[in-house]
Design an enzyme around this catalytic site. Structure first.
Site, PDB file in Angstrom:
ATOM      1  N   LYS A  43       0.878  -1.181   0.000  1.00  0.00           N
ATOM      2  CA  LYS A  43       0.000   0.000   0.000  1.00  0.00           C
ATOM      3  C   LYS A  43       0.914   1.228   0.000  1.00  0.00           C
ATOM      4  CE  LYS A  43      -3.797   2.488   1.315  1.00  0.00           C
ATOM      5  NZ  LYS A  43      -4.676   2.753   0.183  1.00  0.00           N
ATOM      6  N   ASN A  67     -13.664   3.845  -4.837  1.00  0.00           N
ATOM      7  CA  ASN A  67     -13.089   3.947  -3.491  1.00  0.00           C
ATOM      8  C   ASN A  67     -12.509   5.329  -3.261  1.00  0.00           C
ATOM      9  OD1 ASN A  67      -9.999   3.961  -2.742  1.00  0.00           O
ATOM     10  ND2 ASN A  67     -10.153   2.939  -4.734  1.00  0.00           N
ATOM     11  N   CYS A 127      -1.201  11.553  -6.860  1.00  0.00           N
ATOM     12  CA  CYS A 127      -1.674  12.308  -5.693  1.00  0.00           C
ATOM     13  C   CYS A 127      -1.547  13.812  -5.972  1.00  0.00           C
ATOM     14  CB  CYS A 127      -0.818  11.932  -4.501  1.00  0.00           C
ATOM     15  SG  CYS A 127       0.916  12.190  -4.845  1.00  0.00           S
ATOM     16  N   THR A 190      -6.493   4.519 -10.483  1.00  0.00           N
ATOM     17  CA  THR A 190      -7.950   4.486 -10.708  1.00  0.00           C
ATOM     18  C   THR A 190      -8.443   5.706 -11.492  1.00  0.00           C
ATOM     19  OG1 THR A 190      -8.138   5.502  -8.541  1.00  0.00           O
ATOM     20  CG2 THR A 190      -8.513   3.144  -8.646  1.00  0.00           C
ATOM     21  N   THR A 263      -8.638  -4.960  -7.684  1.00  0.00           N
ATOM     22  CA  THR A 263     -10.003  -5.220  -7.222  1.00  0.00           C
ATOM     23  C   THR A 263     -10.384  -6.697  -7.283  1.00  0.00           C
ATOM     24  OG1 THR A 263     -10.564  -2.999  -7.962  1.00  0.00           O
ATOM     25  CG2 THR A 263     -12.400  -4.493  -7.604  1.00  0.00           C
TER      26      THR A 263
END
Ligand SMILES: Cc1cc2nc3c(=O)[nH]c(=O)nc-3n(C[C@H](O)[C@H](O)[C@H](O)COP(=O)(O)O)c2cc1C
Length: 312
Positions: A43, A67, A127, A190, A263
């Site tokens: 992660k 998400n 990000c 995503t 996923t």
């Protein structure tokens, strides 16, 4: 015996299948040996302590999942002391995903991760870039170039750069990452999306918008992998909606050297292992000796790409 090994820069993976960041935990070791995977991907971690986003953080929408987990993180020291030892028991190369709000902070965290147990850095540049307009670094070639340049100076470890699909010209961003020292690209994170509950009129996610993943996004990301593969020379790791062996093969034919599964692992935790077996069986049935022969092997229909791009 089919040779499943693939090469990404100076790293040889025993097969092209690995988890996508944020969708995998070392707890899967209770179900199967993590040594079977081509690599392990953590992660995303950040330097500072962070909480996650407001709830609800996930919603099932069509053939995919929304998400807005955010990047809850307990910082680098916690990662090195508490999480790394779990991963270090495995033989697969450890890929550590990192993120930061500025290029300098990105470089800082990467410097702190100069640790013998870490094989590869994956920079999650999807990000917000807080030095500019708060839009993701990977949305623009310029901010991608700036952050990758800093990261390249900060580490001698292989540097994978994860792009975002939320950009107008992913191939140009890919080129900027390559020109500034990326060893490989992960295509992609995503897709920014939202959904509204028509009973309550409320957005399904606490933070209104989130990232869409799962089977629904596969054709879109596959197209991006193809476009990037036509533009850069460095290896591409495809990621988006992979749930079956055929999905993984499609990505490799489009130009991916390896793939990440996200996923689908939530739906069926053994998906990655099934795909590894499936790849071997597929190659054997086609008389393909090395899985790497699939990379970029999509056939040309004889049409010019510029004509295809002119289609509505
Ligand atoms: C619940 C969830 C958490 C995620 N967390 C991260 C993360 O921490 N860092 C990151 O780079 N990508 C993260 N992603 C994106 C995945 O790594 C992957 O790029 C995306 O889900 C597309 O692949 P998939 O369709 O196979 O899930 C996350 C995705 C999901 C669904």
């Amino acid at each position: 015996m089919v040779d499943l090994r693939v090469r990404i820069g100076r790293t040889t993976l025993k097969n092209p299948i690995m988890p996508a960041s944020g969708t995998f935990s070392e707890g899967l070791a209770r179900l199967f040996s993590l040594d079977h995977l081509g690599a392990l991907v953590t992660k995303t971690i950040t330097a500072e302590l962070r909480g996650g986003n407001p709830t609800p953080r996930v919603a099932e929408v069509g053939q995919g999942m929304l998400n807005s987990i955010g990047i809850p993180s307990k910082g680098v020291q916690h990662f090195i002391e508490q999480i790394m030892p779990e991963y270090e028991r495995c033989s697969a190369p450890l890929v550590v995903s990192v993120s930061a709000p500025t290029a300098e902070q990105f470089a800082d965290i990467v410097r702190q991760l100069n640790h013998p147990g870490i094989s590869i850095i994956e920079a999650n540049i999807s990000c917000p870039n807080l030095e500019e307009d708060g839009k993701a670094f990977a949305m623009y070639s310029r901010s991608t170039a700036a952050v990758v340049e800093q990261l390249r100076k900060a580490t001698n470890l292989p540097l994978w750069v994860e792009l975002t699909p939320n950009t107008g010209d992913v191939a140009m961003v890919a080129r900027a990452a390559q020109e500034n020292g990326a060893d490989a690209l992960v295509v992609a994170n995503t897709i920014l999306a939202m959904s509204i509950d028509t009973e309550t009129f409320l957005p399904r996610l606490g933070s209104l918008m989130g990232g869409y993943s799962g089977p629904a996004i596969k054709p879109i990301v596959l197209r991006m992998v193809y476009q990037c593969a036509q533009t850069v020379d460095i290896p591409i790791i495809g990621c988006g909606g992979i749930a079956t062996t055929e999905d993984a093969i499609e990505y490799m034919l489009a130009g991916a050297t390896a793939v990440q599964v996200g996923t689908a692992t939530f739906v069926k935790p053994s998906t990655m292992i099934d795909i590894i077996h499936g790849l071997s069986a597929f190659c054997e049935s086609k008389g393909i000796a090395r899985v790497s022969e699939l990379i970029g092997a999509v056939k040309d229909r004889g049409m010019q790409v510029d004509k295809l791009e002119a289609l509505p």
